[in-house]
Design a protein around this motif. Sequence first.
Motif, PDB file in Angstrom:
ATOM      1  N   ARG A  70       9.721 -24.013   2.235  1.00  0.00           N
ATOM      2  CA  ARG A  70      10.840 -23.613   1.366  1.00  0.00           C
ATOM      3  C   ARG A  70      10.360 -22.654   0.272  1.00  0.00           C
ATOM      4  O   ARG A  70      11.023 -21.666  -0.034  1.00  0.00           O
ATOM      5  N   ARG A  71       9.205 -22.938  -0.303  1.00  0.00           N
ATOM      6  CA  ARG A  71       8.665 -22.082  -1.367  1.00  0.00           C
ATOM      7  C   ARG A  71       8.330 -20.701  -0.824  1.00  0.00           C
ATOM      8  O   ARG A  71       8.619 -19.681  -1.459  1.00  0.00           O
ATOM      9  N   ALA A  72       7.721 -20.641   0.366  1.00  0.00           N
ATOM     10  CA  ALA A  72       7.378 -19.356   0.979  1.00  0.00           C
ATOM     11  C   ALA A  72       8.641 -18.548   1.256  1.00  0.00           C
ATOM     12  O   ALA A  72       8.688 -17.340   0.974  1.00  0.00           O
ATOM     13  N   GLN A  73       9.670 -19.197   1.790  1.00  0.00           N
ATOM     14  CA  GLN A  73      10.927 -18.492   2.059  1.00  0.00           C
ATOM     15  C   GLN A  73      11.544 -17.960   0.773  1.00  0.00           C
ATOM     16  O   GLN A  73      12.052 -16.836   0.739  1.00  0.00           O
ATOM     17  N   ALA A  74      11.503 -18.749  -0.286  1.00  0.00           N
ATOM     18  CA  ALA A  74      12.065 -18.318  -1.566  1.00  0.00           C
ATOM     19  C   ALA A  74      11.293 -17.120  -2.118  1.00  0.00           C
ATOM     20  O   ALA A  74      11.896 -16.139  -2.576  1.00  0.00           O
ATOM     21  N   LEU A  75       9.964 -17.170  -2.068  1.00  0.00           N
ATOM     22  CA  LEU A  75       9.155 -16.057  -2.569  1.00  0.00           C
ATOM     23  C   LEU A  75       9.392 -14.784  -1.766  1.00  0.00           C
ATOM     24  O   LEU A  75       9.512 -13.691  -2.329  1.00  0.00           O
ATOM     25  N   LEU A  76       9.468 -14.924  -0.446  1.00  0.00           N
ATOM     26  CA  LEU A  76       9.735 -13.758   0.398  1.00  0.00           C
ATOM     27  C   LEU A  76      11.120 -13.190   0.103  1.00  0.00           C
ATOM     28  O   LEU A  76      11.303 -11.972   0.072  1.00  0.00           O
ATOM     29  N   GLY A  77      12.094 -14.062  -0.119  1.00  0.00           N
ATOM     30  CA  GLY A  77      13.439 -13.615  -0.462  1.00  0.00           C
ATOM     31  C   GLY A  77      13.475 -12.884  -1.796  1.00  0.00           C
ATOM     32  O   GLY A  77      14.120 -11.842  -1.931  1.00  0.00           O
ATOM     33  N   GLU A  78      12.764 -13.417  -2.790  1.00  0.00           N
ATOM     34  CA  GLU A  78      12.716 -12.801  -4.119  1.00  0.00           C
ATOM     35  C   GLU A  78      12.050 -11.432  -4.080  1.00  0.00           C
ATOM     36  O   GLU A  78      12.387 -10.553  -4.872  1.00  0.00           O
ATOM     37  N   ARG A  79      11.107 -11.264  -3.200  1.00  0.00           N
ATOM     38  CA  ARG A  79      10.329 -10.024  -3.129  1.00  0.00           C
ATOM     39  C   ARG A  79      10.691  -9.164  -1.906  1.00  0.00           C
ATOM     40  O   ARG A  79       9.899  -8.345  -1.462  1.00  0.00           O
ATOM     41  N   ARG A  80      11.881  -9.371  -1.378  1.00  0.00           N
ATOM     42  CA  ARG A  80      12.302  -8.684  -0.151  1.00  0.00           C
ATOM     43  C   ARG A  80      12.237  -7.164  -0.278  1.00  0.00           C
ATOM     44  O   ARG A  80      11.778  -6.475   0.631  1.00  0.00           O
ATOM     45  N   ALA A  85       9.670  -2.140   1.310  1.00  0.00           N
ATOM     46  CA  ALA A  85       9.015  -0.879   0.933  1.00  0.00           C
ATOM     47  C   ALA A  85       7.628  -0.790   1.558  1.00  0.00           C
ATOM     48  O   ALA A  85       7.238   0.258   2.081  1.00  0.00           O
ATOM     49  N   ILE A  86       6.885  -1.883   1.508  1.00  0.00           N
ATOM     50  CA  ILE A  86       5.546  -1.899   2.112  1.00  0.00           C
ATOM     51  C   ILE A  86       5.638  -1.687   3.617  1.00  0.00           C
ATOM     52  O   ILE A  86       4.888  -0.899   4.198  1.00  0.00           O
ATOM     53  N   ALA A  87       6.586  -2.364   4.267  1.00  0.00           N
ATOM     54  CA  ALA A  87       6.766  -2.199   5.711  1.00  0.00           C
ATOM     55  C   ALA A  87       7.110  -0.758   6.050  1.00  0.00           C
ATOM     56  O   ALA A  87       6.570  -0.190   7.014  1.00  0.00           O
ATOM     57  N   GLY A  88       7.986  -0.139   5.262  1.00  0.00           N
ATOM     58  CA  GLY A  88       8.348   1.258   5.495  1.00  0.00           C
ATOM     59  C   GLY A  88       7.158   2.187   5.373  1.00  0.00           C
ATOM     60  O   GLY A  88       6.977   3.098   6.196  1.00  0.00           O
ATOM     61  N   GLU A  89       6.347   1.968   4.362  1.00  0.00           N
ATOM     62  CA  GLU A  89       5.158   2.801   4.170  1.00  0.00           C
ATOM     63  C   GLU A  89       4.151   2.593   5.295  1.00  0.00           C
ATOM     64  O   GLU A  89       3.506   3.534   5.757  1.00  0.00           O
ATOM     65  N   LEU A  90       4.016   1.364   5.753  1.00  0.00           N
ATOM     66  CA  LEU A  90       3.100   1.099   6.867  1.00  0.00           C
ATOM     67  C   LEU A  90       3.596   1.765   8.152  1.00  0.00           C
ATOM     68  O   LEU A  90       2.785   2.276   8.943  1.00  0.00           O
ATOM     69  N   LEU A  91       4.900   1.772   8.366  1.00  0.00           N
ATOM     70  CA  LEU A  91       5.442   2.463   9.538  1.00  0.00           C
ATOM     71  C   LEU A  91       5.194   3.966   9.451  1.00  0.00           C
ATOM     72  O   LEU A  91       4.907   4.623  10.456  1.00  0.00           O
ATOM     73  N   ALA A  92       5.275   4.505   8.243  1.00  0.00           N
ATOM     74  CA  ALA A  92       5.090   5.939   8.052  1.00  0.00           C
ATOM     75  C   ALA A  92       3.619   6.358   8.060  1.00  0.00           C
ATOM     76  O   ALA A  92       3.280   7.434   8.542  1.00  0.00           O
ATOM     77  N   HIS A  93       2.741   5.506   7.554  1.00  0.00           N
ATOM     78  CA  HIS A  93       1.346   5.910   7.349  1.00  0.00           C
ATOM     79  C   HIS A  93       0.316   5.049   8.071  1.00  0.00           C
ATOM     80  O   HIS A  93      -0.870   5.343   7.989  1.00  0.00           O
ATOM     81  N   GLU A  94       0.703   4.007   8.723  1.00  0.00           N
ATOM     82  CA  GLU A  94      -0.141   3.063   9.456  1.00  0.00           C
ATOM     83  C   GLU A  94      -1.069   2.229   8.584  1.00  0.00           C
ATOM     84  O   GLU A  94      -1.261   1.060   8.849  1.00  0.00           O
ATOM     85  N   THR A  95      -1.669   2.809   7.586  1.00  0.00           N
ATOM     86  CA  THR A  95      -2.549   2.048   6.694  1.00  0.00           C
ATOM     87  C   THR A  95      -2.200   2.391   5.245  1.00  0.00           C
ATOM     88  O   THR A  95      -1.657   3.457   4.964  1.00  0.00           O
ATOM     89  N   ALA A 103       0.740   0.017  -6.173  1.00  0.00           N
ATOM     90  CA  ALA A 103       1.840   0.834  -6.693  1.00  0.00           C
ATOM     91  C   ALA A 103       3.168   0.360  -6.110  1.00  0.00           C
ATOM     92  O   ALA A 103       4.171   0.265  -6.836  1.00  0.00           O
ATOM     93  N   LEU A 104       3.192   0.078  -4.832  1.00  0.00           N
ATOM     94  CA  LEU A 104       4.413  -0.434  -4.210  1.00  0.00           C
ATOM     95  C   LEU A 104       4.820  -1.771  -4.819  1.00  0.00           C
ATOM     96  O   LEU A 104       6.001  -2.035  -5.041  1.00  0.00           O
ATOM     97  N   ALA A 105       3.847  -2.616  -5.081  1.00  0.00           N
ATOM     98  CA  ALA A 105       4.137  -3.922  -5.681  1.00  0.00           C
ATOM     99  C   ALA A 105       4.705  -3.766  -7.094  1.00  0.00           C
ATOM    100  O   ALA A 105       5.500  -4.588  -7.541  1.00  0.00           O
ATOM    101  N   ARG A 106       4.318  -2.675  -7.784  1.00  0.00           N
ATOM    102  CA  ARG A 106       4.843  -2.419  -9.133  1.00  0.00           C
ATOM    103  C   ARG A 106       6.165  -1.666  -9.097  1.00  0.00           C
ATOM    104  O   ARG A 106       6.734  -1.369 -10.130  1.00  0.00           O
ATOM    105  N   GLY A 107       6.621  -1.293  -7.885  1.00  0.00           N
ATOM    106  CA  GLY A 107       7.916  -0.644  -7.773  1.00  0.00           C
ATOM    107  C   GLY A 107       7.867   0.854  -7.590  1.00  0.00           C
ATOM    108  O   GLY A 107       8.897   1.502  -7.555  1.00  0.00           O
ATOM    109  N   ARG A 108       6.677   1.437  -7.498  1.00  0.00           N
ATOM    110  CA  ARG A 108       6.571   2.863  -7.218  1.00  0.00           C
ATOM    111  C   ARG A 108       6.510   3.046  -5.715  1.00  0.00           C
ATOM    112  O   ARG A 108       5.998   2.194  -5.000  1.00  0.00           O
ATOM    113  N   SER A 109       7.019   4.164  -5.203  1.00  0.00           N
ATOM    114  CA  SER A 109       7.031   4.344  -3.764  1.00  0.00           C
ATOM    115  C   SER A 109       6.044   5.421  -3.321  1.00  0.00           C
ATOM    116  O   SER A 109       5.680   6.294  -4.093  1.00  0.00           O
TER     117      SER A 109
END
Length: 119
Positions: A70-80, A85-95, A103-109
């Motif tokens: 439940r805690r993991a689901q809540a954290l993932l939901g809060e940080r969706r 954004a991280i998934a999108g960048e990984l799809l675009a740049h692979e690494t 930077a992504l975690a701080r909200g910069r893209s």
Amino acid sequence: QDDLERASSLARQMVCRFGMSEALGPLSWGRSDAMRFLGGPFDFADKEYSEETARAIDMEVRAIVDAAHRRAQALLGERRETLDAIAGELLAHETLERVDLEALARGRSGPQPAVAAAG
């Protein structure tokens, strides 16, 4: 599957080895890993507790795993948004470099420009 096995094993150790159970108290249940070595890792023939205690242990383990889930689901939901954004960048740049991930975690893209070392 491995994550589930590890979570279940850790929760069982919390209850049986480390006495981390509200219902069962600060007690150790079962033999240590060193003792199991002689009979194999899955030798449960010589349980040192009753079936009632085994059920209580199972319930405590289940409660710990369920609470963590439940805690993991809540954290993932809060940080969706950040995760997307991280998934999108990984799809675009692979690494991603650490600085990009931070930077992504701080909200910069996007990937951040490299900073030249002073020298």
